[in-house]
Every structure is written in structure tokens, then in C-alpha cells.
Design a protein around this motif. Sequence first.
Motif, PDB file in Angstrom:
ATOM      1  N   SER A 166     -10.428  -7.054 -17.080  1.00  0.00           N
ATOM      2  CA  SER A 166      -9.239  -6.536 -16.413  1.00  0.00           C
ATOM      3  C   SER A 166      -8.359  -7.725 -16.055  1.00  0.00           C
ATOM      4  O   SER A 166      -8.756  -8.591 -15.273  1.00  0.00           O
ATOM      5  CB  SER A 166      -9.631  -5.783 -15.135  1.00  0.00           C
ATOM      6  N   ALA A 167      -7.168  -7.794 -16.641  1.00  0.00           N
ATOM      7  CA  ALA A 167      -6.266  -8.929 -16.432  1.00  0.00           C
ATOM      8  C   ALA A 167      -5.412  -8.706 -15.188  1.00  0.00           C
ATOM      9  O   ALA A 167      -4.194  -8.879 -15.207  1.00  0.00           O
ATOM     10  CB  ALA A 167      -5.404  -9.148 -17.665  1.00  0.00           C
ATOM     11  N   ASN A 168      -6.060  -8.319 -14.108  1.00  0.00           N
ATOM     12  CA  ASN A 168      -5.393  -7.993 -12.849  1.00  0.00           C
ATOM     13  C   ASN A 168      -4.592  -9.201 -12.354  1.00  0.00           C
ATOM     14  O   ASN A 168      -5.167 -10.244 -12.034  1.00  0.00           O
ATOM     15  CB  ASN A 168      -6.464  -7.606 -11.821  1.00  0.00           C
ATOM     16  N   PRO A 169      -3.265  -9.093 -12.282  1.00  0.00           N
ATOM     17  CA  PRO A 169      -2.463 -10.263 -11.899  1.00  0.00           C
ATOM     18  C   PRO A 169      -2.714 -10.725 -10.470  1.00  0.00           C
ATOM     19  O   PRO A 169      -2.483 -11.895 -10.151  1.00  0.00           O
ATOM     20  CB  PRO A 169      -1.014  -9.777 -12.087  1.00  0.00           C
ATOM     21  N   LEU A 229       7.155  -4.224 -10.952  1.00  0.00           N
ATOM     22  CA  LEU A 229       6.228  -4.920 -10.054  1.00  0.00           C
ATOM     23  C   LEU A 229       5.997  -4.150  -8.759  1.00  0.00           C
ATOM     24  O   LEU A 229       5.909  -4.726  -7.678  1.00  0.00           O
ATOM     25  CB  LEU A 229       6.762  -6.333  -9.750  1.00  0.00           C
ATOM     26  N   LYS A 230       5.926  -2.845  -8.878  1.00  0.00           N
ATOM     27  CA  LYS A 230       5.617  -2.019  -7.724  1.00  0.00           C
ATOM     28  C   LYS A 230       4.334  -1.252  -7.998  1.00  0.00           C
ATOM     29  O   LYS A 230       4.282  -0.450  -8.929  1.00  0.00           O
ATOM     30  CB  LYS A 230       6.759  -1.041  -7.423  1.00  0.00           C
ATOM     31  N   PRO A 231       3.256  -1.528  -7.224  1.00  0.00           N
ATOM     32  CA  PRO A 231       3.190  -2.469  -6.096  1.00  0.00           C
ATOM     33  C   PRO A 231       3.230  -3.924  -6.563  1.00  0.00           C
ATOM     34  O   PRO A 231       2.987  -4.210  -7.735  1.00  0.00           O
ATOM     35  CB  PRO A 231       1.826  -2.154  -5.471  1.00  0.00           C
ATOM     36  N   LEU A 232       3.513  -4.825  -5.637  1.00  0.00           N
ATOM     37  CA  LEU A 232       3.476  -6.240  -5.957  1.00  0.00           C
ATOM     38  C   LEU A 232       2.044  -6.645  -6.305  1.00  0.00           C
ATOM     39  O   LEU A 232       1.087  -6.036  -5.818  1.00  0.00           O
ATOM     40  CB  LEU A 232       3.976  -7.063  -4.773  1.00  0.00           C
ATOM     41  N   PRO A 233       1.881  -7.660  -7.141  1.00  0.00           N
ATOM     42  CA  PRO A 233       0.519  -8.093  -7.461  1.00  0.00           C
ATOM     43  C   PRO A 233      -0.334  -8.374  -6.238  1.00  0.00           C
ATOM     44  O   PRO A 233      -1.529  -8.052  -6.208  1.00  0.00           O
ATOM     45  CB  PRO A 233       0.757  -9.363  -8.283  1.00  0.00           C
ATOM     46  N   SER A 234       0.261  -8.932  -5.219  1.00  0.00           N
ATOM     47  CA  SER A 234      -0.486  -9.253  -3.990  1.00  0.00           C
ATOM     48  C   SER A 234      -0.960  -8.002  -3.256  1.00  0.00           C
ATOM     49  O   SER A 234      -1.863  -8.069  -2.408  1.00  0.00           O
ATOM     50  CB  SER A 234       0.376 -10.096  -3.054  1.00  0.00           C
ATOM     51  N   GLN A 235      -0.368  -6.855  -3.580  1.00  0.00           N
ATOM     52  CA  GLN A 235      -0.736  -5.610  -2.920  1.00  0.00           C
ATOM     53  C   GLN A 235      -1.785  -4.800  -3.703  1.00  0.00           C
ATOM     54  O   GLN A 235      -2.262  -3.779  -3.207  1.00  0.00           O
ATOM     55  CB  GLN A 235       0.509  -4.745  -2.710  1.00  0.00           C
ATOM     56  N   LEU A 236      -2.126  -5.258  -4.898  1.00  0.00           N
ATOM     57  CA  LEU A 236      -3.137  -4.546  -5.680  1.00  0.00           C
ATOM     58  C   LEU A 236      -4.507  -4.676  -5.016  1.00  0.00           C
ATOM     59  O   LEU A 236      -4.854  -5.726  -4.480  1.00  0.00           O
ATOM     60  CB  LEU A 236      -3.207  -5.107  -7.105  1.00  0.00           C
TER      61      LEU A 236
END
Length: 291
Positions: free
Chosen positions: A224-227, A281-288
Motif C-alpha cells: 500500500s503506497a499510502n502517502p 488531496l482530500k483528506p490530506l495525507p497527514s489525515q489518513l
Amino acid sequence: DEYMPIYHVYCASAVIYEIYSALAAVLLDWKGQSVLPRLHTSPFLLAPNASVLREKLKNHQGNAMTKIDDNNWGNDHNATFRSIAIAGNTSLYDTNEATPSSFANGYCACGVGGIIDGVLSKIEAMPLKSEIRELAERYRYPLEAFGNSGRVIPSSKPSDTTGHCRTPPPTTLRGNLLQIFIRKDVVDDLAYGCFAYGRIDPNRPSLRKALESTPPKYGQCRLSANPQILMDPNKAKIFQFSADEKRHSTRTEFQSKLRAMFKCYYDTNEMKKRAAIEQFLKPLPSQLQLY
């Protein structure tokens, strides 16, 4: 000993990974310099971790007649699966169709046609397509992703007086390799051991334990290439290699010009920048969330 390596071989998607990196820098002020295999965040809401990816493919037995629905994606050629995960190996020398040690030609099991159009449309930057394409051609990137069909596109440059294209033709050394180091405590959250088509390998239920066993158990995996993770230098470190010497040696220069292009574009189109963040970018990567 803190990280575990995963190797990913690719070809036609190279410029897509570069676009994601440039967008992360321009839209999110990301300070990293590596390529990013994935950036569009909403697909990760459907499968936030490797456990969910395994669940989506658990009924796959290599049968093309398997019913495909929201809970069963069939195999790793499924479009939603591909928007989240990449194919990988846990060894440079494992013997299968995507062996990293034979990366000169790269590996691409699925087409990439239409992907760049889809990305540029979502980020309100379609006017940049021809400029990005010319830049990619100059730096010897495969060009298939710029067409809807995924086929190689003839040069966009006019010929000079000798009848030769002003820029060199796309390289025949199309391959690229990512060496992705994932921190041990998150590797099982992101990756699982598998066979071809992403089919689960029952002998490697934990990728971490498989690699730490004596002897280690190597093989294919899906990552999983989760940013949210891959953009965090404390959790992942990505190193990129190109079979083409010029593309490899000028990759930093190419990325700098790509970032400058997007920055100039969005600096004069603030509304489009906001729309790009909202649509891509919704949600932002930091919010995943992984769970």
C-alpha cells in the motif's frame, strides 16, 4: 536493522511518480525529494492498510470468472487496487516476472493510458500537459502515460534541417527501480506476501516475520503506497534508480523543473490550487488513518 526493504520495478509510470512528487512539494510543501508512487488520497479510505487489501483479494483463485464487486476486487489488476497499491519483491534476486535484478526494460502489467489526463484534470492543470510531456521527452522518460491508449507517442518536437528530431528519442532502457525501506513496526500494516496477481501467500502471513525467519522467506508482495507513510522520512525511505544513465543522472534536475512549472502555474491560479487540493488531496495525507 530498523527498516525492511521492498523493491518495485516499473517503466511507463515513471513520469506519473515524478508528477506526484512535484505536486506534494508544491501543494503540500513537502520537503522530500524522492518519487511518490501514489498521492491521490481518497482511494485509501476504501483500503487503508494491507489487511483490508488482503480481504479484498482473499477469494481470488486465479479465475477470471470471479465475481467482482465492492467487497471482492478479483486480483491486483483491479483499478481501485492499483490506485492504492504497487507490486513489489522482498529480494533483489527473487525469480518471478518482476525480478528487480533484471530491471533494464522495467515491468508494467497494466496500461497507464489516461492516467496523466485524469490527474491533470483533477488538479485543474490540463494546460500544462504538453509542457510536461516535452520536459519528460527531453529527460528520456517513457511517454505512454501521456496518451489515452497507453501506447508510445511520436515525438512532439519538429525535425531540424538534417531531418533529425531536436531531442533524442525515448530511451530503449525504460526500466526503473525503487528501493523502499519501510520501518519494521509498520511493514505489516502496509504490505503482504503474495503470488502473481496479488494472490495471498499463506506461507507468509506476516511479511516482517517472513523476512526475519531463518532462512528468510522471500517473494512477491503488494505494498500500500499510502502517502501518509511514504512521505514521512521517519517511517519510509525511498531510493530511485533508472536503467537509462542520463535519466538517472538528471532525475533531480528534471524534478526541480517540474516543481518550478507547477509552482509558477499555481502562483498565478490560486483558485485552481485550492481546487486541486480539494479534489485530489482530500483528506490530506497527514489525515489518513491506517485503521
